[in-house]
Design an enzyme around this catalytic site. Sequence first.
Site, PDB file in Angstrom:
ATOM      1  N   SER A   1       0.779  -1.321  -0.074  1.00  0.00           N
ATOM      2  CA  SER A   1      -0.077   0.028   0.036  1.00  0.00           C
ATOM      3  C   SER A   1       0.744   1.170   0.034  1.00  0.00           C
ATOM      4  O   SER A   1       0.717   2.270  -0.580  1.00  0.00           O
ATOM      5  CB  SER A   1      -0.965  -0.152   1.157  1.00  0.00           C
ATOM      6  OG  SER A   1      -0.317   0.216   2.448  1.00  0.00           O
TER       7      SER A   1
ATOM      8  N   ARG B   1       0.403   3.592  -3.240  1.00  0.00           N
ATOM      9  CA  ARG B   1      -0.329   4.726  -3.220  1.00  0.00           C
ATOM     10  C   ARG B   1       0.570   5.977  -3.669  1.00  0.00           C
ATOM     11  O   ARG B   1       0.119   6.777  -4.522  1.00  0.00           O
ATOM     12  CB  ARG B   1      -0.427   4.968  -1.685  1.00  0.00           C
ATOM     13  CG  ARG B   1      -0.978   6.360  -1.457  1.00  0.00           C
ATOM     14  CD  ARG B   1      -1.005   6.790   0.032  1.00  0.00           C
ATOM     15  NE  ARG B   1      -1.868   5.852   1.036  1.00  0.00           N
ATOM     16  CZ  ARG B   1      -1.383   4.770   1.838  1.00  0.00           C
ATOM     17  NH1 ARG B   1       0.018   4.687   1.905  1.00  0.00           N
ATOM     18  NH2 ARG B   1      -1.724   3.722   2.245  1.00  0.00           N
TER      19      ARG B   1
ATOM     20  N   ASN C   1      -0.787   7.559  -7.300  1.00  0.00           N
ATOM     21  CA  ASN C   1      -0.818   8.983  -7.357  1.00  0.00           C
ATOM     22  C   ASN C   1      -0.084   9.799  -8.341  1.00  0.00           C
ATOM     23  O   ASN C   1      -0.467  10.817  -9.165  1.00  0.00           O
ATOM     24  CB  ASN C   1      -0.613   9.771  -5.972  1.00  0.00           C
ATOM     25  CG  ASN C   1      -1.873   9.591  -4.962  1.00  0.00           C
ATOM     26  OD1 ASN C   1      -3.050  10.372  -5.367  1.00  0.00           O
ATOM     27  ND2 ASN C   1      -1.934   8.650  -4.163  1.00  0.00           N
TER      28      ASN C   1
END
Lengths: 156, 297
Positions: free
Chosen positions: B226, B230, B234
């Site tokens: 994660s 992440r 992004n």
Amino acid sequence: MNINLTLIAQLVSFAVFVWFTMRFVWPPLVQAMDERKAKIADGLAAAERGAHEQELAEKRAAETIVQAKQQAAEIKANAEKQASMIVEEAKNKAQEEGSRQLAAAQAEIEQETNKAREQLRSKVAELAVAGAEKILRKEIDANAHKDIVDAVAQQI
Amino acid sequence: MAGSEVTSSQYIQHHLTNWTYGLNPETGEWGFAHSAQEAAAMGFNAIHVDSMMWSIGLIVIAMIFFRGAAKKASAETPTGFQNFVEMIVDFVDDAVRGSFTSKNNMVAPLALTIFVWVFLMNLMDLIPVDLVPWIAGQIGYYVFGVDPHHVYMKIVPSTDPNVTFAMAIGVFFLILFYSIKIKGVGGFVGELTGMPFQTNNMLLKPFTTVINLVLEGVNLIAKPISLSLRLFGNMYAGEMIFILIALMYSAGWVMGIFGGTLQFVWAVFHILVITLQAFIFMTLTIVYLDMAHADHH
């Protein structure tokens, strides 16, 4: 988008840079910042101490002023007392002097009066003698009747 | 780069391909990939030169500045750049103090490195997407005589999953290391198998152990995944939108002006994303390490 050797290379460089930061960057900075923090805290404490001392000094100054005022009032009272004493003394002295002079003057006057009276008396005696002489020239010897004439002059 | 013979998908593809150096499986030689397909064919035996160059270059520059500030650091009144560095250090220090309850001298420097590095890598996103690749293409053409269409230059290292995964795996190793160091192997295994289902029944024990191990294992593995996905997601999406906006410039001046406005707005918004992602990566690292140090859940 491919996973390849870059992963390993990045992992190694990540470890190296973390080690570098841990060894050469973080400790000096944090130490300096902590030192500064302590210094600022010391400074603030010193300022507080200074303020406290100033407060004490002000209190002391106020006390001193009160004392000085008291002293001044005392001195003034003393001075006033002394002044009034001096005035009183001077007054007394003047009065004394005045009465002394008055007495002297009176004594002198009396003396003068007595003197004048004495002179007058002797003059009157003389005049009386002269008068009597003139009157009695023809009839009485001056020496013979001197006692009587003197007695008369004494009565004047 | 948007030449007349280049289609939109080729343009996008070009922007999403790393400058790759690796073992060409067809020729059996090490060399630069001339196309995305060639780069993909290299598999694991390849390295993204642009990712390495930009990420290491950025952190080296940052380290030089930070080292300079650290050398000059004193208890006297700080000025200028010193102040700026101390502000960042203080910010990281506060974050560590807020989230990390145990005592470990390596967490704060780790957090600082992650924050600064991720921030700088993300920051490259704000440079117009075509600028550096175009310069690289010109250099490739005039200096090395390479076809500019074969010069690949991805300047945002955090859009390369290798980079984000490398960081996350580094953090993951630290989680494992400190979990075992603090709790011991038995304690760590016990944590993975003894929760959340607990039983004293010897018959049920194997079942709960397996279920717990699966649940906790997923929980553990999810942390680095994660963390890296992440950041990667992004930044990749942000970069993608910049590329799509850049495509508008070749569609007439009305679309060009519209695209320019959009690019500006997106860049302003991206300033937030850049900082936020760096901050999230740092904070989660601190939290994960704090959990690794905690003796029980």
